[in-house]
Design an enzyme around this catalytic site. Structure first.
Site, PDB file in Angstrom:
ATOM      1  CD  GLN A  42      -3.803   7.720  -3.929  1.00  0.00           C
ATOM      2  OE1 GLN A  42      -3.992   8.934  -3.797  1.00  0.00           O
ATOM      3  NE2 GLN A  42      -3.107   7.029  -3.041  1.00  0.00           N
ATOM      4  CG  ASP A  97      -1.772   1.202   1.347  1.00  0.00           C
ATOM      5  OD1 ASP A  97      -2.356   1.608   0.323  1.00  0.00           O
ATOM      6  OD2 ASP A  97      -1.864   1.753   2.452  1.00  0.00           O
ATOM      7  CG  ASP A 134      -1.300   7.653   0.489  1.00  0.00           C
ATOM      8  OD1 ASP A 134      -0.177   7.963   0.041  1.00  0.00           O
ATOM      9  OD2 ASP A 134      -2.362   7.969  -0.073  1.00  0.00           O
ATOM     10  NE  ARG A 158     -13.302   2.951  -1.991  1.00  0.00           N
ATOM     11  CZ  ARG A 158     -12.320   3.759  -1.609  1.00  0.00           C
ATOM     12  NH1 ARG A 158     -11.361   4.070  -2.450  1.00  0.00           N
ATOM     13  NH2 ARG A 158     -12.290   4.264  -0.399  1.00  0.00           N
TER      14      ARG A 158
END
Length: 175
Positions: free
Chosen positions: A57, A13, A15, A112
């Protein structure tokens, strides 16, 4: 892809793992690297892993930045890491969110997380060996995406990413 040598992959991942999650990271000025992020990626490279970013995002769907701006950011991040000998082989991101405001992005897309679409796509485009591959994320949705394709997931709470990666590799190595 037949005939290509299969290698394990580390699905990271972005962030909260590679960089601090300061919310909707659309520009390089806002990126604060996690301690030893480049060293961790270099460790994976040296051990023969593919290294991939897979990242939700929703800032695109919410109108905080465009996909073009996001791609510029990812190119910059990869270049910054490469300058330290750390190669990110590929990046997948999901710009969609059902509660966004930007037309064309207002769906609960199959990429997602916790859906595994990004991982599936990377595995279709790269000769990933399932055995030894893993996911590192900072949220349950990251781990669930990995679990959906049968990959172990490791929850990263911040700190020294290289030390964390070394520990994960020790737990997942396939001889």
């Amino acid at each position: 892809m037949s005939g290509a040598v299969q290698r394990p992959a580390a699905f990271l991942d972005r962030d909260g793992v590679v960089n601090h999650d300061d919310g909707y990271m659309g520009t390089r000025e806002r990126i604060r690297w996690m301690p030893n992020a480049a060293k961790a990626i270099r460790r994976l490279n040296d051990a023969g892993y593919f290294v991939f970013f897979f990242t939700n995002q929703s800032g695109v769907a919410r109108g905080f930045f465009t996909e073009a701006e996001l791609n510029i950011l990812h190119d910059w991040m990869r270049a910054e890491l490469a300058a330290q000998g750390a190669v990110v082989d590929d990046v997948r991101y999901c710009p969609h969110h059902p509660e966004g405001t930007v037309a064309g992005y207002l769906e609960d897309h199959h990429w997602r997380k916790p859906a595994p679409g990004m991982i599936h796509d990377l595995m279709e485009h790269w000769p990933v060996r399932h055995a030894g591959s893993f996911v590192i994320g900072d949220r349950a949705s990251d781990i669930e995406a990995g679990r959906a394709v049968g990959l172990p997931g490791f929850l990263f709470a911040g700190g020294d990413l290289d030390a964390f990666v070394a520990e994960v590799m020790a737990q997942t190595s396939v001889r």
